[in-house]
Design a protein around this motif. Structure first.
Motif, PDB file in Angstrom:
ATOM      1  N   VAL A   1       0.827  -1.055   0.170  1.00 28.28           N
ATOM      2  CA  VAL A   1       0.064   0.032   0.035  1.00 28.28           C
ATOM      3  C   VAL A   1       0.904   1.184   0.023  1.00 28.28           C
ATOM      4  O   VAL A   1       1.839   1.439   0.768  1.00 28.28           O
ATOM      5  CB  VAL A   1      -0.831  -0.096   1.234  1.00 28.28           C
ATOM      6  N   PRO A   2       0.714   2.120  -1.109  1.00 24.23           N
ATOM      7  CA  PRO A   2       1.626   3.243  -1.008  1.00 24.23           C
ATOM      8  C   PRO A   2       1.443   4.272   0.190  1.00 24.23           C
ATOM      9  O   PRO A   2       0.412   4.197   0.679  1.00 24.23           O
ATOM     10  CB  PRO A   2       1.225   4.043  -2.158  1.00 24.23           C
ATOM     11  N   GLU A   3       2.600   4.829   0.389  1.00 20.29           N
ATOM     12  CA  GLU A   3       2.597   5.459   1.783  1.00 20.29           C
ATOM     13  C   GLU A   3       1.443   6.781   1.565  1.00 20.29           C
ATOM     14  O   GLU A   3       0.866   7.096   2.782  1.00 20.29           O
ATOM     15  CB  GLU A   3       4.034   6.009   2.166  1.00 20.29           C
ATOM     16  N   ALA A   4       1.657   7.280   0.550  1.00 20.84           N
ATOM     17  CA  ALA A   4       0.706   8.484   0.214  1.00 20.84           C
ATOM     18  C   ALA A   4      -0.776   8.149   0.396  1.00 20.84           C
ATOM     19  O   ALA A   4      -1.602   8.914   1.167  1.00 20.84           O
ATOM     20  CB  ALA A   4       0.936   8.934  -1.156  1.00 20.84           C
ATOM     21  N   PHE A   5      -1.157   6.872   0.248  1.00 21.78           N
ATOM     22  CA  PHE A   5      -2.445   6.285   0.500  1.00 21.78           C
ATOM     23  C   PHE A   5      -2.837   6.105   1.661  1.00 21.78           C
ATOM     24  O   PHE A   5      -3.861   6.637   2.671  1.00 21.78           O
ATOM     25  CB  PHE A   5      -2.606   4.999  -0.171  1.00 21.78           C
ATOM     26  N   SER A   6      -1.981   5.697   2.660  1.00 21.97           N
ATOM     27  CA  SER A   6      -2.022   5.455   3.970  1.00 21.97           C
ATOM     28  C   SER A   6      -2.145   6.939   4.736  1.00 21.97           C
ATOM     29  O   SER A   6      -2.989   7.169   5.709  1.00 21.97           O
ATOM     30  CB  SER A   6      -0.860   4.770   4.433  1.00 21.97           C
TER      31      SER A   6
ATOM     32  N   VAL B   1     -13.635   0.943   1.482  1.00 25.33           N
ATOM     33  CA  VAL B   1     -12.796   2.077   1.083  1.00 25.33           C
ATOM     34  C   VAL B   1     -12.305   1.983  -0.324  1.00 25.33           C
ATOM     35  O   VAL B   1     -11.943   0.941  -0.803  1.00 25.33           O
ATOM     36  CB  VAL B   1     -11.199   1.760   1.976  1.00 25.33           C
ATOM     37  N   ASP B   2     -12.084   3.085  -0.906  1.00 23.56           N
ATOM     38  CA  ASP B   2     -11.953   3.266  -2.182  1.00 23.56           C
ATOM     39  C   ASP B   2     -10.038   2.855  -2.438  1.00 23.56           C
ATOM     40  O   ASP B   2      -9.453   3.586  -1.641  1.00 23.56           O
ATOM     41  CB  ASP B   2     -12.053   4.515  -2.974  1.00 23.56           C
ATOM     42  N   PRO B   3      -9.747   1.807  -2.872  1.00 20.11           N
ATOM     43  CA  PRO B   3      -8.208   1.602  -2.773  1.00 20.11           C
ATOM     44  C   PRO B   3      -7.400   2.375  -3.556  1.00 20.11           C
ATOM     45  O   PRO B   3      -6.158   2.284  -3.606  1.00 20.11           O
ATOM     46  CB  PRO B   3      -8.037   0.156  -3.330  1.00 20.11           C
ATOM     47  N   ASP B   4      -7.767   3.413  -4.300  1.00 21.07           N
ATOM     48  CA  ASP B   4      -7.284   4.090  -5.253  1.00 21.07           C
ATOM     49  C   ASP B   4      -7.188   5.727  -4.472  1.00 21.07           C
ATOM     50  O   ASP B   4      -6.049   6.353  -4.425  1.00 21.07           O
ATOM     51  CB  ASP B   4      -7.855   4.274  -6.609  1.00 21.07           C
ATOM     52  N   THR B   5      -8.184   6.274  -4.095  1.00 20.58           N
ATOM     53  CA  THR B   5      -8.134   7.474  -3.379  1.00 20.58           C
ATOM     54  C   THR B   5      -8.438   7.616  -1.957  1.00 20.58           C
ATOM     55  O   THR B   5      -8.510   8.559  -1.260  1.00 20.58           O
ATOM     56  CB  THR B   5      -9.461   8.166  -3.997  1.00 20.58           C
ATOM     57  N   ALA B   6      -8.775   6.496  -1.279  1.00 22.55           N
ATOM     58  CA  ALA B   6      -8.758   6.334   0.250  1.00 22.55           C
ATOM     59  C   ALA B   6     -10.126   6.856   0.709  1.00 22.55           C
ATOM     60  O   ALA B   6     -10.415   7.016   1.849  1.00 22.55           O
ATOM     61  CB  ALA B   6      -7.775   7.024   1.034  1.00 22.55           C
TER      62      ALA B   6
ATOM     63  N   ALA C   1     -21.367   8.823   1.913  1.00 22.18           N
ATOM     64  CA  ALA C   1     -20.010   9.283   1.514  1.00 22.18           C
ATOM     65  C   ALA C   1     -19.424   9.806   2.783  1.00 22.18           C
ATOM     66  O   ALA C   1     -20.183  10.661   3.402  1.00 22.18           O
ATOM     67  CB  ALA C   1     -19.732  10.273   0.439  1.00 22.18           C
ATOM     68  N   VAL C   2     -18.314   9.336   3.650  1.00 24.21           N
ATOM     69  CA  VAL C   2     -17.781   9.520   4.674  1.00 24.21           C
ATOM     70  C   VAL C   2     -16.795  10.703   4.418  1.00 24.21           C
ATOM     71  O   VAL C   2     -16.025  10.404   3.708  1.00 24.21           O
ATOM     72  CB  VAL C   2     -17.184   8.244   5.665  1.00 24.21           C
ATOM     73  N   PRO C   3     -16.729  11.997   5.119  1.00 25.66           N
ATOM     74  CA  PRO C   3     -16.005  12.933   4.944  1.00 25.66           C
ATOM     75  C   PRO C   3     -14.562  12.491   5.080  1.00 25.66           C
ATOM     76  O   PRO C   3     -14.480  11.598   6.324  1.00 25.66           O
ATOM     77  CB  PRO C   3     -16.320  14.088   5.644  1.00 25.66           C
ATOM     78  N   GLY C   4     -13.566  13.222   4.799  1.00 29.86           N
ATOM     79  CA  GLY C   4     -12.340  12.949   4.846  1.00 29.86           C
ATOM     80  C   GLY C   4     -11.183  12.970   3.855  1.00 29.86           C
ATOM     81  O   GLY C   4     -11.729  13.263   2.721  1.00 29.86           O
ATOM     82  N   ALA C   5      -9.845  12.915   4.072  1.00 33.46           N
ATOM     83  CA  ALA C   5      -8.937  13.344   3.171  1.00 33.46           C
ATOM     84  C   ALA C   5      -9.093  12.347   1.963  1.00 33.46           C
ATOM     85  O   ALA C   5      -9.143  11.292   2.322  1.00 33.46           O
ATOM     86  CB  ALA C   5      -7.495  13.304   3.749  1.00 33.46           C
ATOM     87  N   GLU C   6      -8.781  12.716   0.676  1.00 38.57           N
ATOM     88  CA  GLU C   6      -8.763  11.766  -0.444  1.00 38.57           C
ATOM     89  C   GLU C   6      -7.625  12.113  -1.187  1.00 38.57           C
ATOM     90  O   GLU C   6      -7.276  13.332  -1.352  1.00 38.57           O
ATOM     91  CB  GLU C   6     -10.113  11.787  -1.117  1.00 38.57           C
ATOM     92  N   LEU C   7      -6.977  11.148  -2.069  1.00 38.26           N
ATOM     93  CA  LEU C   7      -6.237  11.371  -2.957  1.00 38.26           C
ATOM     94  C   LEU C   7      -6.913  11.556  -4.289  1.00 38.26           C
ATOM     95  O   LEU C   7      -7.911  11.242  -4.411  1.00 38.26           O
ATOM     96  CB  LEU C   7      -5.201   9.946  -3.259  1.00 38.26           C
ATOM     97  N   PRO C   8      -6.303  12.415  -5.018  1.00 41.64           N
ATOM     98  CA  PRO C   8      -6.835  12.541  -6.592  1.00 41.64           C
ATOM     99  C   PRO C   8      -6.846  11.123  -7.348  1.00 41.64           C
ATOM    100  O   PRO C   8      -6.071  10.381  -7.065  1.00 41.64           O
ATOM    101  CB  PRO C   8      -6.037  13.608  -7.215  1.00 41.64           C
ATOM    102  N   ARG C   9      -8.048  11.218  -7.789  1.00 34.51           N
ATOM    103  CA  ARG C   9      -8.263   9.813  -8.767  1.00 34.51           C
ATOM    104  C   ARG C   9      -7.328  10.214 -10.091  1.00 34.51           C
ATOM    105  O   ARG C   9      -7.243  11.057 -10.649  1.00 34.51           O
ATOM    106  CB  ARG C   9      -9.579   9.777  -9.342  1.00 34.51           C
ATOM    107  N   GLN C  10      -6.718   9.020 -10.271  1.00 33.17           N
ATOM    108  CA  GLN C  10      -5.588   9.066 -11.390  1.00 33.17           C
ATOM    109  C   GLN C  10      -6.893   8.755 -12.429  1.00 33.17           C
ATOM    110  O   GLN C  10      -7.833   8.055 -12.499  1.00 33.17           O
ATOM    111  CB  GLN C  10      -4.690   7.790 -11.268  1.00 33.17           C
TER     112      GLN C  10
END
Lengths: 168, 467
Positions: free
Chosen positions: A123-128, B72-77, B131-140
């Motif tokens: 799991v990438p660190e950025a994800f965690s 959990v979305d495994p790409d964006t968290a 949708a649970v609020p919280g930090a997310e990564l941008p979707r690739q």
């Protein structure tokens, strides 16, 4: 299923395990029997071993906090991702408190350790870091006296009461 | 229900990459929370959870059917809470087998091989998604847009004028348009309860003619249950090469494997997907694709292939029917082949035929068995007795000795199989299509036909020197 009643302080081995920066999920239910859950961001146990406190992002737990306020019943599952060792603790007297300065300070170490644990699964660190990110101002503490403990490590014995002194 | 959140758009949360949490509650209002190995998409309104152990979750949902899943979305968290109501448990059938296969991959991913045993598939109706609020990564951005690629694949199938053309174009289109570089197409041999490879792509050896029994490995289970199966991680117990071998050992057929065509395939695929090809009256074949990359195949890709296979199945039956009725579109080129005696060798080609399983050996090497073997022996016998080289599908259909089923005989597919096996294994003996429903035998060496066992078609030994 028989509950493993916890009377008095938690076993030191168990305390050591549940406070070792594990993946934690917390559940509660409404008086109408509707369950809900949220991820916790850290755990601590009182010096006497009788009180367990979990840090919860309140913005993610509106419904859960309402349930806790209504009936105080709580369940929390602790999982060590790389070994799958899992334990669930339950209580009936949960209450909502403010987090302490030490809780806020412990957040960074919690995220660091979990990010490392999840690297076991690539799991990438950025994800965690995104997954476990929390604003200390958003965190509240849920404290309760654990009254039952169950081993939940995957396998045929999952769900059985945890024997006193045994590790999950 | 939030009208903007649909499980259809959140399916990658259900891939088993990050385990979900499930909360339930007993009748006396005691909550319970656990990790669950697999939450599986069933349709827009239903999910299924794996039931592996008798535990508190199980006890609770039987008493109070409400459950909440945190996924959990495994790409964006991104996190989502899904409320659901337990409906029923399935212990066999397509949904159960699909989950069992996927669970094998997840168990392997999590280092828990041998621990997971699927007792049932618990089906839930989705009540709400939040949708649970919280930090997310941008979707690739996705690597490849699937819908335009599906359209291109579909258009290619529409232009196919023969079955052979379709077999090759289907696998080529998957490679070019969807990047699926390891794939194979298998047709159903219904009386034999097995599937046979008619085309493959991306392997050192084509494996054409290789067989897989129904119910064995990912391909055999997808065929038996007529359900698509997609595995995201290495699942050794579902590797078909191993599964076929283990079944053969279990049945004491190890010796027979020496005469079996090796299945093509990656040694330890990290992703596998098998899609049934439906026909008008049921299954006609299976499309299989695999990859060395984990999580290579998404739910969306599975949808695309299911759609494409529905078209391919009907197209195959249409082309077969057209061939039977003489209404197939004209072939683009004249394929009338000429014999080329220049390469002819004076040595005789020894062809052995075993009546028991219709297996044919050329110069001692196994070539083919079953209907394709019987067809080859039939035309070689005709050639040796009457000098015939031109044949029609119709006369084969009328020949009761070939044992073709009356319905869905797949004769054209079997002839393609035979043509390709001969191309690969016997340069001096070939068959080539000469028009719709017609083909020609091309022979460059004299023949010696050797019937083994009690042969029904030919006299005991026929020496032929017409070539």
């Amino acid at each position: 299923m028989h509950a493993s009643t916890v009377q008095g302080p938690l076993d030191p081995t168990l305390i050591q395990f549940i406070t070792s920066q594990l993946s934690i999920q917390v559940a509660a239910c409404s008086d109408a029997g509707e369950p809900t859950l949220v991820r916790a961001h850290g755990a601590r146990v009182s010096a006497d071993g009788c009180q367990l406190t979990l840090m919860i992002p309140s913005s993610q737990a509106r419904e859960l906090l309402a349930c806790i306020a209504a009936n105080g019943r709580i369940a929390a599952v602790f999982n060590e991702p790389e070994t799958h060792r899992t334990v669930q603790l339950k209580g009936k007297d949960a209450r909502i408190e403010a987090i302490s300065a030490d809780d806020a300070a412990a957040l960074g170490a919690y995220v660091d350790r979990l990010a490392k644990r999840l690297q076991h699964y690539q799991v990438p660190e950025a994800f965690s870091r995104a997954f476990y990110a929390a604003d200390p101002a958003d965190l509240v503490a849920l404290s309760f006296s654990p009254s039952a403990a169950y081993g939940q490590t995957p396998g045929p014995h999952a769900g059985e009461p945890l024997k006193p002194g045994s590790t999950p | 229900m939030n009208p903007y959140l649909s499980i259809d758009t959140l399916r990658n949360c259900l891939e088993g990459v990050i385990p979900a949490g499930v909360a339930t509650c007993s009748r006396d209002l005691i909550p319970n929370v656990t990790y669950v190995s697999q939450v599986m998409y069933v349709d827009q309104e239903h999910i299924a959870l794996s039931f592996q152990f008798f535990n508190k979750t199980r006890e609770n949902i039987l008493a109070n059917p409400l459950a909440t899943v945190l996924m959990v979305d495994p790409d964006t968290a991104a996190r989502y809470r899904l409320k659901a109501r337990y409906l029923r448990t399935e212990t066999q059938g397509p949904l159960f087998e699909r989950m069992k296969a996927r669970l094998a991959g997840i168990a392997s991913h999590e280092g828990l091989v041998g621990v997971f045993r699927l007792r049932g598939t618990d089906v839930y109706r989705i009540l709400d998604i939040e949708a649970v609020p919280g930090a997310e990564l941008p979707r690739q951005l996705p690597g490849r847009a699937i819908l335009p690629a599906l359209r291109q694949c579909s258009e290619r199938l529409n232009h196919c004028v023969s079955l052979e053309d379709l077999f090759d174009n289907l696998l080529d289109a998957l490679d070019r348009n969807l990047g699926l570089s390891h794939s194979m197409l298998l047709m159903l041999d219904e009386p034999g309860a097995k599937l046979y490879v008619v085309a493959s792509r991306g392997y050192p050896s084509s494996g054409i003619g290789a067989e897989i029994p129904l119910g064995v490995g990912v391909i055999g289970i997808a065929a038996r249950e007529q359900v698509s199966i997609r595995i995201m991680f290495t699942a050794a117990e579902y590797a078909y090469t191993r599964a076929v071998r283990e079944q053969a050992i279990a049945e004491g057929l190890v010796d027979a494997l020496e005469h079996v065509i090796s299945l093509p395939g990656l040694n330890e695929p990290s992703s596998q997907m098998a899609i049934p090809l439906p026909g008008i009256r049921g299954l006609i074949g299976v499309l299989y694709t695999e990859s060395q990359q984990q999580c290579r195949f998404s739910y969306d890709l599975e949808d695309a292939l299911v759609t494409l296979c529905a078209q391919a199945g009907l197209a195959i039956q249409g082309l077969q029917l057209g061939d039977e009725l003489g209404t197939a579109p004209a072939l683009p080129d004249c394929l009338c082949a000429e014999d080329s005696p220049d390469d002819a060798s004076p040595d005789s080609l020894r062809v052995e035929y075993h009546d028991r399983d219709h297996s044919v050996f050329i110069d001692g090497d196994y070539l083919i068995k079953g209907v394709a073997g019987a067809v080859l022996w039939r035309i070689l016998s005709d050639y040796s007795e009457r000098g015939r080289t031109d044949f029609s599908n119709r006369e084969l259909r009328l020949d009761s000795r070939l044992g073709l089923p009356e319905i869905s005989d797949n004769l054209e597919a079997r002839l393609i199989l035979l043509t390709r096996r001969l191309q690969e294994r016997s340069p001096h003996l070939r068959i080539e299509k000469t028009g719709r429903g017609r083909f020609r035998l091309l022979l460059q060496r004299p023949l010696v036909l050797v019937p083994m066992n009690s042969c029904l078609i030919n006299p005991p030994v026929a020496s032929v020197d017409r070539a």
